[in-house]
Write a protein that holds these residues in place. Structure first.
Motif, PDB file in Angstrom:
ATOM      1  N   ALA A 309      88.579  21.029   2.733  1.00  0.00           N
ATOM      2  CA  ALA A 309      89.055  21.162   1.310  1.00  0.00           C
ATOM      3  C   ALA A 309      88.210  20.877   0.325  1.00  0.00           C
ATOM      4  CB  ALA A 309      90.451  20.430   1.532  1.00  0.00           C
ATOM      5  N   VAL A 310      87.401  19.860   0.265  1.00  0.00           N
ATOM      6  CA  VAL A 310      86.626  19.202  -0.715  1.00  0.00           C
ATOM      7  C   VAL A 310      85.321  20.151  -0.869  1.00  0.00           C
ATOM      8  CG1 VAL A 310      85.209  17.372  -1.436  1.00  0.00           C
ATOM      9  CG2 VAL A 310      87.436  16.949  -0.130  1.00  0.00           C
ATOM     10  N   ARG A 311      84.948  20.695   0.239  1.00  0.00           N
ATOM     11  CA  ARG A 311      83.708  21.405   0.286  1.00  0.00           C
ATOM     12  C   ARG A 311      83.602  22.843   0.036  1.00  0.00           C
ATOM     13  NH1 ARG A 311      79.747  17.859  -0.527  1.00  0.00           N
ATOM     14  NH2 ARG A 311      79.964  15.963   0.747  1.00  0.00           N
ATOM     15  N   VAL A 312      84.881  23.487   0.140  1.00  0.00           N
ATOM     16  CA  VAL A 312      84.852  24.993  -0.108  1.00  0.00           C
ATOM     17  C   VAL A 312      85.152  25.172  -1.466  1.00  0.00           C
ATOM     18  CG1 VAL A 312      86.299  25.512   2.145  1.00  0.00           C
ATOM     19  CG2 VAL A 312      87.518  24.928   0.196  1.00  0.00           C
ATOM     20  N   PRO A 313      84.586  26.432  -1.943  1.00  0.00           N
ATOM     21  CA  PRO A 313      84.888  26.965  -3.420  1.00  0.00           C
ATOM     22  C   PRO A 313      86.325  26.699  -3.867  1.00  0.00           C
ATOM     23  CG  PRO A 313      83.478  28.365  -2.079  1.00  0.00           C
ATOM     24  CD  PRO A 313      84.124  27.496  -1.314  1.00  0.00           C
ATOM     25  N   PRO A 314      86.502  26.599  -4.854  1.00  0.00           N
ATOM     26  CA  PRO A 314      87.884  26.190  -5.744  1.00  0.00           C
ATOM     27  C   PRO A 314      88.740  27.515  -5.274  1.00  0.00           C
ATOM     28  CG  PRO A 314      86.297  25.533  -7.131  1.00  0.00           C
ATOM     29  CD  PRO A 314      85.377  26.280  -6.082  1.00  0.00           C
ATOM     30  N   LYS A 315      88.098  28.777  -5.269  1.00  0.00           N
ATOM     31  CA  LYS A 315      89.131  29.835  -5.035  1.00  0.00           C
ATOM     32  C   LYS A 315      89.586  29.744  -3.684  1.00  0.00           C
ATOM     33  CE  LYS A 315      85.418  33.269  -3.575  1.00  0.00           C
ATOM     34  NZ  LYS A 315      84.951  34.460  -3.849  1.00  0.00           N
ATOM     35  N   TRP A 316      89.079  29.125  -2.875  1.00  0.00           N
ATOM     36  CA  TRP A 316      89.578  29.114  -1.395  1.00  0.00           C
ATOM     37  C   TRP A 316      90.170  27.805  -0.965  1.00  0.00           C
ATOM     38  CZ3 TRP A 316      89.552  33.499   1.199  1.00  0.00           C
ATOM     39  CH2 TRP A 316      88.778  34.315   1.046  1.00  0.00           C
ATOM     40  N   ARG A 317      90.460  26.923  -2.083  1.00  0.00           N
ATOM     41  CA  ARG A 317      91.144  25.502  -1.960  1.00  0.00           C
ATOM     42  C   ARG A 317      92.492  25.824  -2.397  1.00  0.00           C
ATOM     43  NH1 ARG A 317      88.188  21.902  -5.488  1.00  0.00           N
ATOM     44  NH2 ARG A 317      86.350  22.195  -4.291  1.00  0.00           N
ATOM     45  N   ARG A 318      93.323  26.394  -1.349  1.00  0.00           N
ATOM     46  CA  ARG A 318      94.635  26.455  -1.492  1.00  0.00           C
ATOM     47  C   ARG A 318      95.443  25.950  -0.387  1.00  0.00           C
ATOM     48  NH1 ARG A 318      94.860  33.052  -3.013  1.00  0.00           N
ATOM     49  NH2 ARG A 318      93.397  33.149  -4.568  1.00  0.00           N
ATOM     50  N   PRO A 319      96.522  25.285  -0.608  1.00  0.00           N
ATOM     51  CA  PRO A 319      97.071  24.327   0.402  1.00  0.00           C
ATOM     52  C   PRO A 319      97.993  25.331   1.188  1.00  0.00           C
ATOM     53  CG  PRO A 319      98.242  24.345  -1.774  1.00  0.00           C
ATOM     54  CD  PRO A 319      96.963  24.876  -2.132  1.00  0.00           C
ATOM     55  N   PHE A 359      93.980  19.662   5.254  1.00  0.00           N
ATOM     56  CA  PHE A 359      93.385  20.744   4.366  1.00  0.00           C
ATOM     57  C   PHE A 359      94.445  21.010   3.284  1.00  0.00           C
ATOM     58  CE2 PHE A 359      92.783  24.882   2.437  1.00  0.00           C
ATOM     59  CZ  PHE A 359      91.469  24.842   2.468  1.00  0.00           C
ATOM     60  N   ALA A 360      95.803  21.063   3.498  1.00  0.00           N
ATOM     61  CA  ALA A 360      96.864  21.134   2.547  1.00  0.00           C
ATOM     62  C   ALA A 360      97.012  20.236   1.719  1.00  0.00           C
ATOM     63  CB  ALA A 360      98.293  21.617   3.586  1.00  0.00           C
ATOM     64  N   LEU A 361      96.898  18.902   2.196  1.00  0.00           N
ATOM     65  CA  LEU A 361      97.247  17.669   1.443  1.00  0.00           C
ATOM     66  C   LEU A 361      96.073  17.711   0.350  1.00  0.00           C
ATOM     67  CD1 LEU A 361      99.059  14.989   3.655  1.00  0.00           C
ATOM     68  CD2 LEU A 361      99.817  16.807   2.230  1.00  0.00           C
ATOM     69  N   ALA A 362      94.641  17.863   0.731  1.00  0.00           N
ATOM     70  CA  ALA A 362      93.575  17.514   0.207  1.00  0.00           C
ATOM     71  C   ALA A 362      93.726  18.608  -0.943  1.00  0.00           C
ATOM     72  CB  ALA A 362      92.515  17.420   0.954  1.00  0.00           C
ATOM     73  N   SER A 363      94.049  19.891  -0.559  1.00  0.00           N
ATOM     74  CA  SER A 363      93.805  21.054  -1.412  1.00  0.00           C
ATOM     75  C   SER A 363      95.067  20.900  -2.815  1.00  0.00           C
ATOM     76  CB  SER A 363      94.069  22.275  -0.705  1.00  0.00           C
ATOM     77  OG  SER A 363      93.144  22.336   0.294  1.00  0.00           O
ATOM     78  N   ALA A 364      95.989  20.034  -2.556  1.00  0.00           N
ATOM     79  CA  ALA A 364      96.981  20.187  -3.379  1.00  0.00           C
ATOM     80  C   ALA A 364      97.033  18.547  -4.027  1.00  0.00           C
ATOM     81  CB  ALA A 364      98.203  20.470  -2.751  1.00  0.00           C
ATOM     82  N   LEU A 365      96.341  17.900  -3.842  1.00  0.00           N
ATOM     83  CA  LEU A 365      96.369  16.417  -4.582  1.00  0.00           C
ATOM     84  C   LEU A 365      96.591  16.946  -6.155  1.00  0.00           C
ATOM     85  CD1 LEU A 365      93.668  14.519  -2.913  1.00  0.00           C
ATOM     86  CD2 LEU A 365      96.143  14.587  -2.515  1.00  0.00           C
ATOM     87  N   PRO A 366      97.882  16.129  -6.413  1.00  0.00           N
ATOM     88  CA  PRO A 366      98.273  16.292  -8.184  1.00  0.00           C
ATOM     89  C   PRO A 366      97.126  15.579  -9.045  1.00  0.00           C
ATOM     90  CG  PRO A 366      99.560  14.792  -6.964  1.00  0.00           C
ATOM     91  CD  PRO A 366      98.602  15.262  -5.945  1.00  0.00           C
ATOM     92  N   GLY A 367      97.415  15.917 -10.336  1.00  0.00           N
ATOM     93  CA  GLY A 367      96.814  15.155 -11.355  1.00  0.00           C
ATOM     94  C   GLY A 367      97.348  13.833 -11.784  1.00  0.00           C
ATOM     95  N   SER A 368      98.780  13.832 -11.359  1.00  0.00           N
ATOM     96  CA  SER A 368      99.622  12.561 -11.985  1.00  0.00           C
ATOM     97  C   SER A 368      99.811  11.944 -10.794  1.00  0.00           C
ATOM     98  CB  SER A 368     101.077  13.453 -12.376  1.00  0.00           C
ATOM     99  OG  SER A 368     100.795  14.195 -13.431  1.00  0.00           O
ATOM    100  N   ALA A 369      99.990  10.493 -11.164  1.00  0.00           N
ATOM    101  CA  ALA A 369     100.130   9.607 -10.346  1.00  0.00           C
ATOM    102  C   ALA A 369     101.638   9.349  -9.593  1.00  0.00           C
ATOM    103  CB  ALA A 369      99.712   8.144 -10.640  1.00  0.00           C
ATOM    104  N   PRO A 370     102.753   9.544 -10.533  1.00  0.00           N
ATOM    105  CA  PRO A 370     103.812   9.791  -9.940  1.00  0.00           C
ATOM    106  C   PRO A 370     104.178  10.676  -8.754  1.00  0.00           C
ATOM    107  CG  PRO A 370     103.859   9.352 -12.305  1.00  0.00           C
ATOM    108  CD  PRO A 370     102.555   9.633 -11.718  1.00  0.00           C
ATOM    109  N   VAL A 371     103.712  11.793  -9.170  1.00  0.00           N
ATOM    110  CA  VAL A 371     103.819  12.896  -8.334  1.00  0.00           C
ATOM    111  C   VAL A 371     103.006  12.748  -6.924  1.00  0.00           C
ATOM    112  CG1 VAL A 371     103.544  15.647  -7.945  1.00  0.00           C
ATOM    113  CG2 VAL A 371     104.099  14.443 -10.358  1.00  0.00           C
TER     114      VAL A 371
END
Length: 450
Positions: A309-319, A359-371
């Motif tokens: 998930a970290v290495r793929v291009p952003p367009k493929w980084r979908r949870p 892959f799903a969790l790493a692709s969807a990591l949020p910007g907000s700590a509470p989330v």
């Protein structure tokens, strides 16, 4: 060489694993305690309650630490939580009865909630450390109960023992490791790296979401549990209603979060639904697959999924892609419920689940700590999914049997329940994938993996 970041990542990994271990308390017929029926009923009722309370406390901890702004304070709280858990582990052998065990259980789960919140507050915004924290929590969710259970031809019921959990107390090395790493991280924390500043609306939404999902999972999960001897049609109607309510509330909360942060809740929900059937097999006492093999496959595939998930291009980084991989597990359970209950096939199912989950969790990591803390704690508190896949399959009755002559179901009806459990979880994962795709065009939030 600056070793602060690797140290912080190690502390996050260990803290996530410890919090997840404490919050993992599976139903397990291979464990018992010496107590009266009434005491055991109280003990059983306390277990899920403690976990859902931890979900709320984790969000509260993040909110409080965001106001303080100090990473050092966050790591000091994590160290204090480790001290409390060490004390609880020391106190369990001297417990005088079930009431003491219940009190220790609530103390432990509350502490685990604060520990998870402290770890998230300390590392969120530092991508390597937040990936390590996610790996620790996800690894504990999938694998915490593997090492404890009897295997092969061992007795079906273990000797009665006093413990706050079906998988026992956290290992001493993990407790000491979290304490040492958290203290070291607190000492070496740099003042210029502050805890993420709180965003009031996001924090309030996460807190309300945690309260709502905690209450719903506790009440609806108990409602399903109460149907253990109900008629199959009634049981499955209640299961369908409960799943629909949980999914609807999750989507509603996700839509109120900024940008695409809500994706993380949907990803966590989807991987939980995909995992519950495998977890049920992993926790079966007669599984002969060696525990080290299960642990190795689970950890390696989780880490591999996150690395991809970290290495793929952003367009493929979908949870959604990770959830599609994980959905293979309930799909197989739908087609052939008995496939992969043991041996190499069980390792294969676990590997597919681990890769998709990572892959799903790493692709969807949020910007907000509470989330983030809400999503990380959610799998442990998803009581409805556990009840939906265990109660209908444990014992159902002939539809026409009077209440005083209810009998266990036939093998055919049990097989039908196994198929329906797979179908139910497959539909949940499919719904999460659809909801993620629907929101893909939403405004971008903070991208933690860039």
């Amino acid at each position: 060489m600056d070793f602060r970041e690797p140290l912080s990542a190690a502390a996050a990994l260990a803290s996530g694993a410890l919090a997840g271990f404490v919050l993992t308390n599976p139903r397990n017929r291979a464990w018992t305690i010496n107590a009266s029926d009434r005491e055991i009923d109280r003990w059983i009722s306390s277990q899920p309650t403690g976990v859902v309370v931890a979900l709320v406390l984790a969000v509260i901890a993040v909110g409080g630490l965001q106001r303080s702004g100090s990473r050092r304070v966050s790591w000091l709280l994590a160290a204090a939580c480790a001290v409390v858990l060490i004390g609880a582990r020391w106190a369990v052998p001297g417990a005088g009865g079930v009431d003491t065990l219940i009190a220790l259980h609530f103390a432990k789960t509350a502490t685990a909630g604060f520990l998870l919140g402290a770890a998230v507050a300390a590392v969120w915004g530092r991508w390597a450390s937040q990936l390590a924290l996610t790996l620790g929590v996800a690894g504990a969710f999938l694998l915490a109960s593997v090492q404890k259970l009897p295997r092969g031809d061992t007795a079906y019921v273990e000797p009665a023992s006093m413990s706050t959990s079906a998988i026992g107390e956290p290992p001493q090395w993990l407790l000491i490791g979290v304490l040492v790493l958290a203290l070291a991280s607190a000492v070496l924390a740099r003042s210029q790296f502050r805890v993420q500043r709180p965003e009031r609306k996001t924090l309030l939404t996460a807190l309300v979401g945690a309260l709502g999902l905690a209450l719903l999972n506790r009440l609806l999960g108990a409602w399903i549990d109460d149907q253990e001897f109900g008629e199959p049609l009634t049981v499955w109607l209640i299961v369908a209603f409960s799943l629909a309510v949980i999914l609807g509330v999750t989507v509603l909360i996700g839509r109120r979060l900024p940008g695409i942060d809500g994706h993380f809740l949907l990803a966590a929900t989807g991987v939980t639904a995909a995992a519950v059937l495998v977890l049920d097999d992993l926790r079966t006492p007669r599984v002969t697959t060696p525990a080290p093999a299960l642990l190795a496959v689970g950890v390696v595939t989780l880490a591999a999924g996150m690395a991809v998930a970290v290495r793929v291009p952003p367009k493929w980084r979908r949870p959604g892609w990770g959830l599609c991989v994980a959905a293979v597990v309930p799909l197989v359970a739908t087609i052939s419920p008995d496939f992969g209950n043991d041996g190499v096939a069980l390792l294969l199912r676990l590997g597919v689940l681990g890769g998709g989950t990572g892959f799903a969790l790493a692709s969807a990591l949020p910007g907000s700590a509470p989330v983030a803390v809400l999503g990380l704690a959610l799998p442990f508190a998803s009581l409805v999914f556990v009840a939906a896949t265990t109660v209908p399959r444990s014992r159902v009755v002939y539809s026409g049997a009077p209440s005083e002559h209810r009998l266990p179901s036939s093998p055919a009806s049990t097989a039908a329940s196994d198929h329906l459990a797979g179908v139910a979880m497959l539909l949940v994962v499919a719904f999460c994938v659809y909801s993620l795709r629907e929101r893909h065009g939403a405004p971008e939030g903070t991208a933690p993996l860039t």
